[in-house]
Design a protein around this motif. Structure first.
Motif, PDB file in Angstrom:
ATOM      1  N   TRP A 123       0.847  -1.192   0.000  1.00  0.00           N
ATOM      2  CA  TRP A 123       0.000   0.000   0.000  1.00  0.00           C
ATOM      3  C   TRP A 123       0.878   1.235   0.000  1.00  0.00           C
ATOM      4  O   TRP A 123       1.782   1.369   0.836  1.00  0.00           O
ATOM      5  N   LEU A 124       0.613   2.171  -0.905  1.00  0.00           N
ATOM      6  CA  LEU A 124       1.374   3.416  -0.995  1.00  0.00           C
ATOM      7  C   LEU A 124       0.537   4.562  -0.447  1.00  0.00           C
ATOM      8  O   LEU A 124      -0.594   4.783  -0.889  1.00  0.00           O
ATOM      9  N   PHE A 125       1.116   5.283   0.507  1.00  0.00           N
ATOM     10  CA  PHE A 125       0.442   6.430   1.114  1.00  0.00           C
ATOM     11  C   PHE A 125       1.301   7.675   0.906  1.00  0.00           C
ATOM     12  O   PHE A 125       2.516   7.643   1.106  1.00  0.00           O
ATOM     13  N   GLY A 126       0.657   8.787   0.515  1.00  0.00           N
ATOM     14  CA  GLY A 126       1.393   9.997   0.172  1.00  0.00           C
ATOM     15  C   GLY A 126       1.331  11.079   1.227  1.00  0.00           C
ATOM     16  O   GLY A 126       0.740  10.911   2.299  1.00  0.00           O
ATOM     17  N   ASN A 127       1.933  12.188   0.901  1.00  0.00           N
ATOM     18  CA  ASN A 127       2.056  13.338   1.798  1.00  0.00           C
ATOM     19  C   ASN A 127       0.701  13.811   2.321  1.00  0.00           C
ATOM     20  O   ASN A 127      -0.293  13.825   1.593  1.00  0.00           O
ATOM     21  N   GLU A 128       0.688  14.240   3.596  1.00  0.00           N
ATOM     22  CA  GLU A 128      -0.551  14.677   4.245  1.00  0.00           C
ATOM     23  C   GLU A 128      -1.215  15.846   3.531  1.00  0.00           C
ATOM     24  O   GLU A 128      -2.446  15.928   3.470  1.00  0.00           O
ATOM     25  N   ALA A 129      -0.417  16.770   3.001  1.00  0.00           N
ATOM     26  CA  ALA A 129      -0.972  17.991   2.406  1.00  0.00           C
ATOM     27  C   ALA A 129      -1.371  17.813   0.949  1.00  0.00           C
ATOM     28  O   ALA A 129      -2.482  18.173   0.546  1.00  0.00           O
ATOM     29  N   HIS A 130      -0.487  17.240   0.115  1.00  0.00           N
ATOM     30  CA  HIS A 130      -0.777  17.181  -1.327  1.00  0.00           C
ATOM     31  C   HIS A 130      -0.957  15.766  -1.858  1.00  0.00           C
ATOM     32  O   HIS A 130      -1.180  15.571  -3.049  1.00  0.00           O
ATOM     33  N   GLY A 131      -0.863  14.767  -1.011  1.00  0.00           N
ATOM     34  CA  GLY A 131      -1.087  13.395  -1.457  1.00  0.00           C
ATOM     35  C   GLY A 131       0.008  12.926  -2.404  1.00  0.00           C
ATOM     36  O   GLY A 131       1.182  13.258  -2.249  1.00  0.00           O
ATOM     37  N   LEU A 132      -0.395  12.166  -3.402  1.00  0.00           N
ATOM     38  CA  LEU A 132       0.547  11.631  -4.398  1.00  0.00           C
ATOM     39  C   LEU A 132       0.423  12.389  -5.709  1.00  0.00           C
ATOM     40  O   LEU A 132      -0.684  12.754  -6.130  1.00  0.00           O
ATOM     41  N   LEU A 133       1.547  12.622  -6.356  1.00  0.00           N
ATOM     42  CA  LEU A 133       1.555  13.320  -7.640  1.00  0.00           C
ATOM     43  C   LEU A 133       1.072  12.387  -8.749  1.00  0.00           C
ATOM     44  O   LEU A 133       1.160  11.163  -8.632  1.00  0.00           O
TER      45      LEU A 133
END
Length: 264
Positions: free
Chosen positions: A213-223
């Motif tokens: 599972w890939l989780f991204g940055n709290e503010a902008h998520g995943l690019l």
């Protein structure tokens, strides 16, 4: 007993709150009786020394005894000394200094994992620690920090794991591209949690496969270019009126959904 909050030994311990000191020494802080207990139970070999406030030595007699049985030095200290060492404003009477448990992505994947969490650019230490704890609870086989994510041995991350950092292998400092290439080569599909994806209930049939599972940055998520690297993009539907879910909460749900599918 150590009674001087300004002594060189106390300052050396306090410096471990800084990443530069941790990287230089390979040591980190473990605060609180629960985390220290897990360190002693699962990895006593990495615990270097234990500091206990003299006024709570009796309350934590079991920890002191366990440390002694493992040959770990136990130092009683004044409460003011513990406060000077601790990263928290109100420490819980127990602090250990431990050596890091370095794990590479290759080492983690050599264990043939079925469930892994990949954290890309996660900056909040509370979120990072909570996800490690959730991964542990869901039976995940490891956590991988990529990009400029927070240091896994940041004191707040360690506290937020409540000891799970001693249960689950944690690899860090690699790039997202390299990590995803490695997990896919190890036979895991890659699912990204992102609002641009399909609702999780619609892709439950995919969760029985080994998954990262890939989780991204709290503010902008995943690019967008990062989402192109994964096999499927998945979101948690909001059935009520909440604007969104906290990252750690969403990650916990995703990890448990996979855990349920693997055990069905």
């Amino acid at each position: 007993m150590i009674d001087n909050p300004r002594s060189p030994r106390v300052r050396a311990v306090a410096k471990l709150a800084k990443r530069s000191a941790r990287e230089e020494t390979g040591l980190f802080l473990v605060e609180g009786p629960q985390s220290v207990s897990e360190a002693l139970a699962f990895h006593p070999e990495v615990v270097v020394e234990l500091f206990v406030a003299a006024n709570v030595m009796e309350r934590h007699a079991a920890l002191v005894r366990a440390a002694g049985e493992a040959g770990i030095p136990v130092e009683p200290v004044k409460e003011s000394v513990l406060e000077a060492m601790a990263d928290t404003v109100t420490p819980q009477g127990v602090i250990a200094v431990a050596r890091m448990l370095p794990t590479t992505v290759a080492d983690l994947l050599a264990r043939k994992p079925r469930l892994v969490a990949v954290l890309e650019e996660i900056r909040d230490p509370g979120n990072a620690g909570t996800i490690i704890r959730a991964a542990d609870a869901a039976g995940a086989d490891g956590v991988i920090f990529t990009g400029n994510s927070v240091d896994a041995y940041n004191p707040k991350v360690v506290r937020s794991t409540t000891g799970s950092i001693f249960h689950v292998p944690v690899a860090q400092n690699g790039t997202l591209e390299a990590a995803l290439e490695a997990v896919r080569a190890a036979g895991l599909q890659v699912l990204a949690a992102d609002v641009k994806g399909a609702d999780l209930p619609h892709v439950r049939d995919r969760l029985t496969a080994p998954t990262a599972w890939l989780f991204g940055n709290e503010a902008h998520g995943l690019l967008d270019e990062q989402l192109e690297l994964v096999d499927h993009v998945v979101k948690l539907p909001i059935y009520g009126h909440a604007e969104s879910l906290n990252l750690a909460t969403a990650a916990s749900v995703c990890l448990y959904e996979s855990a349920f599918a693997h055990r069905a």
